[in-house]
Structures are given as C-alpha cells and as structure tokens.
Motif scaffolding. Structure first.
Motif, PDB file in Angstrom:
ATOM      1  N   GLU A  96     -68.048  45.533  15.367  1.00 13.23           N
ATOM      2  CA  GLU A  96     -69.062  46.073  14.464  1.00 13.23           C
ATOM      3  C   GLU A  96     -69.099  47.579  14.637  1.00 13.23           C
ATOM      4  OE1 GLU A  96     -72.804  44.119  15.134  1.00 13.23           O
ATOM      5  OE2 GLU A  96     -71.923  42.126  14.879  1.00 13.23           O
ATOM      6  N   HIS A  99     -67.971  45.030   9.612  1.00 13.80           N
ATOM      7  CA  HIS A  99     -67.765  43.893  10.507  1.00 13.80           C
ATOM      8  C   HIS A  99     -66.312  43.489  10.331  1.00 13.80           C
ATOM      9  CE1 HIS A  99     -72.030  43.435  11.342  1.00 13.80           C
ATOM     10  NE2 HIS A  99     -72.205  43.759  10.078  1.00 13.80           N
ATOM     11  N   LEU A 153     -70.843  51.229  12.608  1.00 16.43           N
ATOM     12  CA  LEU A 153     -71.628  51.838  11.549  1.00 16.43           C
ATOM     13  C   LEU A 153     -70.864  53.065  11.091  1.00 16.43           C
ATOM     14  CD1 LEU A 153     -74.209  51.712   9.883  1.00 16.43           C
ATOM     15  CD2 LEU A 153     -75.303  53.148  11.625  1.00 16.43           C
ATOM     16  N   HIS A 168     -67.036  44.787  -0.921  1.00 15.52           N
ATOM     17  CA  HIS A 168     -67.671  44.110   0.215  1.00 15.52           C
ATOM     18  C   HIS A 168     -66.751  43.323   1.145  1.00 15.52           C
ATOM     19  CE1 HIS A 168     -71.632  45.098  -1.294  1.00 15.52           C
ATOM     20  NE2 HIS A 168     -71.221  44.733  -2.483  1.00 15.52           N
ATOM     21  N   GLN A 181     -74.440  55.274   4.707  1.00 17.06           N
ATOM     22  CA  GLN A 181     -73.877  54.553   5.843  1.00 17.06           C
ATOM     23  C   GLN A 181     -73.456  53.163   5.399  1.00 17.06           C
ATOM     24  OE1 GLN A 181     -77.044  54.753   8.816  1.00 17.06           O
ATOM     25  NE2 GLN A 181     -75.848  56.304   9.901  1.00 17.06           N
ATOM     26  N   THR A 182     -72.464  52.632   6.117  1.00 11.10           N
ATOM     27  CA  THR A 182     -71.957  51.298   5.822  1.00 11.10           C
ATOM     28  C   THR A 182     -71.689  50.570   7.122  1.00 11.10           C
ATOM     29  OG1 THR A 182     -70.904  52.111   3.798  1.00 11.10           O
ATOM     30  CG2 THR A 182     -70.113  50.007   4.665  1.00 11.10           C
ATOM     31  N   ALA A 183     -72.180  49.335   7.214  1.00  7.09           N
ATOM     32  CA  ALA A 183     -71.870  48.493   8.367  1.00  7.09           C
ATOM     33  C   ALA A 183     -70.515  47.838   8.109  1.00  7.09           C
ATOM     34  CB  ALA A 183     -72.940  47.435   8.557  1.00  7.09           C
ATOM     35  N   THR A 233     -71.198  46.266   4.405  1.00  2.69           N
ATOM     36  CA  THR A 233     -72.560  46.129   3.908  1.00  2.69           C
ATOM     37  C   THR A 233     -73.184  47.521   3.861  1.00  2.69           C
ATOM     38  OG1 THR A 233     -72.730  43.980   5.000  1.00  2.69           O
ATOM     39  CG2 THR A 233     -74.787  44.985   4.254  1.00  2.69           C
ATOM     40  N   ALA A 234     -73.664  47.908   2.679  1.00  2.56           N
ATOM     41  CA  ALA A 234     -74.309  49.214   2.526  1.00  2.56           C
ATOM     42  C   ALA A 234     -75.562  49.276   3.397  1.00  2.56           C
ATOM     43  CB  ALA A 234     -74.665  49.461   1.068  1.00  2.56           C
ATOM     44  N   GLN A 235     -75.740  50.411   4.057  1.00  3.88           N
ATOM     45  CA  GLN A 235     -76.931  50.702   4.848  1.00  3.88           C
ATOM     46  C   GLN A 235     -77.533  51.961   4.241  1.00  3.88           C
ATOM     47  OE1 GLN A 235     -77.689  48.574   7.788  1.00  3.88           O
ATOM     48  NE2 GLN A 235     -76.242  47.461   6.508  1.00  3.88           N
ATOM     49  N   GLY A 236     -78.116  51.832   3.072  1.00  2.68           N
ATOM     50  CA  GLY A 236     -78.556  52.991   2.315  1.00  2.68           C
ATOM     51  C   GLY A 236     -77.364  53.582   1.580  1.00  2.68           C
TER      52      GLY A 236
END
Length: 187
Positions: free
Chosen positions: A24, A132, A26, A99, A128-130, A122-125
C-alpha cells in the motif's frame, strides 16, 4: 542516507497468503496521473518498465526493464543479467480505467513461472491516490522475498518520481530492503 530513503517497517509489503504479497502506498498525485504512470510506457519506464501495453483484456505485450536507467546505478555482480535491458512477456487480464489494472506477470499467470500483478487505485481527494498492489501466484519463500524486494524498490522510485525528487539508487535500495524481507518473510 536521506531520511525518505530509509526502510520503515510499516512500508514493508505484507504476505497475505502463501505466494501473495500486498503493498500500500499513498501517491502524491490525482488518480488520473497515477493511472498514467501505470499504463503510459514513457511514464512507466521511469519507475518500473517501458514497453507499449495492450488496452484490452487478453492483449499480450512486452515490458522492457532497464534498471540502470531508473537511477543511473549499475546492477551489482549478482544481478549482472539486469545490466542490459530485459524483456518480459506479459498480458492484460483486466483494465478498468482509472481504478484497476491486472497483469499476467511473465506472460501467463496460469503457466510455469507465471504470476499476477493487480494494481488498484482509489482517489483520496484531488491530489492523492491510494495504490494497492497485490502480486499473487508466487512460488515459494525465495521467490516471494525476491519479488517483495523488487516491488518495494520500484515503488520507492515511483514515489521519488511523483514527488519530483531524484530517484534513489535502485540497486542499493533493493539490497537494503532485501535484507528486511529476508528477515520478515519466513517459511
């Protein structure tokens, strides 16, 4: 060594099942830019491997690994086979922009020596993107350790590239994290 290049225990990938690793991270970019670094050859070449990728499930393609170009550091003697670019047959298994990208690693995930790399974003705002990353189908502890160290080093270069930093020395970092995975991944 620079603080951001140190190996943090929480950054180590996890063995989630025999022969399966999960990482994982960020990423400091929006999801569309993160996706571009997975699928666009000229961007992917800066952290992992170049080579045009197919766009549909079933498409075969070649990843071209040029590890020396990642940071300018030449492979040590034990990795001398990687001093010249290395081609790897791969195949797109799933692609759902922006995605999900699933690749048969080393051509056929069901064939000899093959495995599967799954990238989930996965968008984090907006900024930023997570990420995995799950790599499954690995055979044995030795291969799991080697792949863990490789992904860890490549993801470190990706973070450097996305942060606009000079990429860390790939092979030196790989050696450092290999020792960590040697200790943490056991039978």
């Amino acid at each position: 060594m620079n603080k951001e290049h140190t190996v943090m225990k929480e950054d180590l990938g996890d063995v989630t099942a025999p022969g399966t690793l999960r990482f994982e991270r960020l990423l400091p970019v929006g999801i569309h830019r993160a996706w571009a670094h997975l699928v666009e050859p000229e961007l992917r070449a800066h952290w992992l491997a170049g080579g045009a990728m197919g766009t549909q499930p079933g498409d075969a393609f070649e990843l071209l690994f040029d590890h020396t170009a990642l940071s300018g550091e030449q492979a040590p003697e034990r990795f001398k086979q990687f001093r010249a670019p290395v081609s790897q047959a791969s195949r797109v298994l799933q692609m759902e922009e922006p995605h999900l990208l699933v690749l048969a690693w080393r051509n056929d995930a069901n064939g000899p020596g093959g495995s599967e790399a799954r990238f989930e974003l996965t968008a984090q705002g907006d900024k930023q993107t997570a990420l995995h990353l799950t790599h499954s189908g690995l055979r044995g502890v030795a291969e799991t350790r080697d792949v863990a160290a490789g992904w860890h080093a490549h993801l470190g270069v990706l973070l450097d590239v996305l942060h606009g930093r000079i990429p860390r020395p790939f092979w030196s970092h790989l050696d450092k994290v290999a020792a960590e995975y040697e200790a943490s991944i056991t039978e």
